[in-house]
Design a protein around this motif. Structure first.
Motif, PDB file in Angstrom:
ATOM      1  N   VAL A 130       0.263  -1.871  -0.164  1.00 51.96           N
ATOM      2  CA  VAL A 130      -0.078   0.080   0.281  1.00 51.96           C
ATOM      3  C   VAL A 130       0.869   0.831  -0.150  1.00 51.96           C
ATOM      4  O   VAL A 130       0.879   2.136  -0.923  1.00 51.96           O
ATOM      5  CB  VAL A 130      -1.132  -0.505   1.090  1.00 51.96           C
ATOM      6  N   ALA A 133       1.839   1.614  -3.436  1.00 50.96           N
ATOM      7  CA  ALA A 133       0.463   2.271  -4.440  1.00 50.96           C
ATOM      8  C   ALA A 133       0.292   3.466  -4.224  1.00 50.96           C
ATOM      9  O   ALA A 133       0.449   4.267  -5.058  1.00 50.96           O
ATOM     10  CB  ALA A 133      -0.457   1.314  -3.672  1.00 50.96           C
ATOM     11  N   GLN A 137       1.347   6.656  -7.075  1.00 47.86           N
ATOM     12  CA  GLN A 137       0.412   7.095  -7.996  1.00 47.86           C
ATOM     13  C   GLN A 137       0.644   8.612  -7.721  1.00 47.86           C
ATOM     14  O   GLN A 137      -0.683   9.308  -7.333  1.00 47.86           O
ATOM     15  CB  GLN A 137      -0.888   7.004  -6.483  1.00 47.86           C
ATOM     16  N   VAL A 197      -2.035  -5.672  -3.490  1.00 47.62           N
ATOM     17  CA  VAL A 197      -2.622  -5.023  -3.174  1.00 47.62           C
ATOM     18  C   VAL A 197      -2.031  -3.204  -4.491  1.00 47.62           C
ATOM     19  O   VAL A 197      -2.874  -2.570  -4.350  1.00 47.62           O
ATOM     20  CB  VAL A 197      -1.842  -4.174  -2.161  1.00 47.62           C
ATOM     21  N   ILE A 198      -1.092  -3.326  -5.053  1.00 47.41           N
ATOM     22  CA  ILE A 198      -0.644  -2.488  -6.386  1.00 47.41           C
ATOM     23  C   ILE A 198      -1.081  -2.645  -7.381  1.00 47.41           C
ATOM     24  O   ILE A 198      -1.947  -1.771  -7.655  1.00 47.41           O
ATOM     25  CB  ILE A 198       1.097  -2.977  -6.191  1.00 47.41           C
ATOM     26  N   SER A 201      -4.673  -0.782  -6.926  1.00 46.96           N
ATOM     27  CA  SER A 201      -4.973   0.765  -6.792  1.00 46.96           C
ATOM     28  C   SER A 201      -4.908   1.147  -7.314  1.00 46.96           C
ATOM     29  O   SER A 201      -6.150   2.144  -6.825  1.00 46.96           O
ATOM     30  CB  SER A 201      -3.498   1.006  -6.239  1.00 46.96           C
ATOM     31  N   THR A 205      -7.880   4.031  -5.288  1.00 49.09           N
ATOM     32  CA  THR A 205      -7.502   5.443  -5.413  1.00 49.09           C
ATOM     33  C   THR A 205      -8.503   6.041  -4.197  1.00 49.09           C
ATOM     34  O   THR A 205      -7.600   6.674  -3.162  1.00 49.09           O
ATOM     35  CB  THR A 205      -7.303   5.836  -6.562  1.00 49.09           C
ATOM     36  N   LEU A 208      -7.508   4.886  -1.134  1.00 45.34           N
ATOM     37  CA  LEU A 208      -6.142   4.683  -0.593  1.00 45.34           C
ATOM     38  C   LEU A 208      -5.963   5.536   1.028  1.00 45.34           C
ATOM     39  O   LEU A 208      -5.059   4.259   1.926  1.00 45.34           O
ATOM     40  CB  LEU A 208      -5.497   5.491  -1.145  1.00 45.34           C
TER      41      LEU A 208
END
Length: 259
Positions: A130, A133, A137, A197-198, A201, A205, A208
């Motif tokens: 996470v 991720a 982003q 998780v990635i 993601s 979003t 998150l």
């Protein structure tokens, strides 16, 4: 992408390295050492949960004022609840005990020990995934360096954890190589969980902050339900307290310096 792949694999390498201790020690791990390592692992996980997961989760929502704490609170409780449910539904056996937990099963002691460790490692993999991720982003509060810091911190605490797993496996009558393989494979769930998780993601979003807090809650559950009770029972509990302090400070420093 290469950095993310390495970041997901680094914790597994820590488990493999720790599991190799079974080749270096003839007998069971000394109780003093085990207490210290359990405390150390607890300290790393608590610090990672606070600095790398809960605080970023609240900072991402700071524009909402007093409600900025809501995603962190909800996600944390959901993470605790998820691990509690997993704990209740999975037959497993904690190291140092003879009473299995979860539903009745005909699984061997070795298999149930391995399942207990898998439950333990799942939230660690989620935590690494996470934060990577978030960094991927471009979340302002999570840098790639801080994600690497979490990965390194989990890997460092996985070294003693790998030893704590493989040594009891050897004591159960398994060969050194079998104990090493079981200990090493127990960490395989971490990169798998992190990768999942990635991959999700991009779809998750908006939630998150909840995911960050969820991973923190799951890790706190492991610390409170398993690590601290094991570390504080019996003799030499003061060593586990010292280990906790060292692990907490190390993870805190890693996060601040690399973040």
């Amino acid at each position: 992408m290469t950095t993310i792949a390495l970041g997901l694999l680094i914790p597994l390498l820590g488990t493999v390295l720790g599991s190799a201790f079974v080749f270096l020690m003839k007998d069971a791990m000394p109780e003093r050492v085990q207490k210290s390592l359990l405390g150390f692992a607890s300290g790393v996980m608590v610090a990672a949960s606070v600095w790398s997961l809960l605080i970023p989760a609240m900072e991402m929502e700071e524009s909402k004022g007093v409600l900025s704490v809501l995603p962190a609170a909800v996600g944390f409780l959901l993470g605790m609840g998820f691990l509690l449910l997993l704990d209740e539904l999975t037959p497993h056996l904690h190291i140092g005990t003879d009473t299995p937990e979860g539903p009745r099963s005909r699984l061997s002691r070795t298999a149930m020990l391995a399942l207990a460790v898998t439950i333990h490692n799942l939230p660690e993999g989620m935590a690494v995934g996470v934060v990577f991720a978030g960094a991927e982003q471009g979340v302002a509060n999570i840098s790639l360096a801080s994600a690497v810091a979490v990965s390194l911190g989990i890997a460092i605490q996985n070294i003693p954890e790998g030893a704590i797993i493989s040594m009891p496996m050897r004591a159960e009558g398994n060969s050194r190589w079998r104990s090493f393989m079981i200990g090493s494979l127990s960490g395989a769930v971490e990169p798998i969980g992190g990768l999942a998780v990635i991959l999700l993601s991009s779809l998750l979003t908006p939630v998150l902050p909840y995911m960050l807090a969820f991973a923190a809650g799951a890790m706190f559950y492991v610390v409170v339900e398993e690590l601290i009770p094991e570390a504080s029972s019996g003799k030499h509990s003061n060593l586990s307290t010292i280990g906790f302090a060292v692990g907490f400070v190390l993870m805190m420093v890693l996060d601040v310096v690399m973040g």
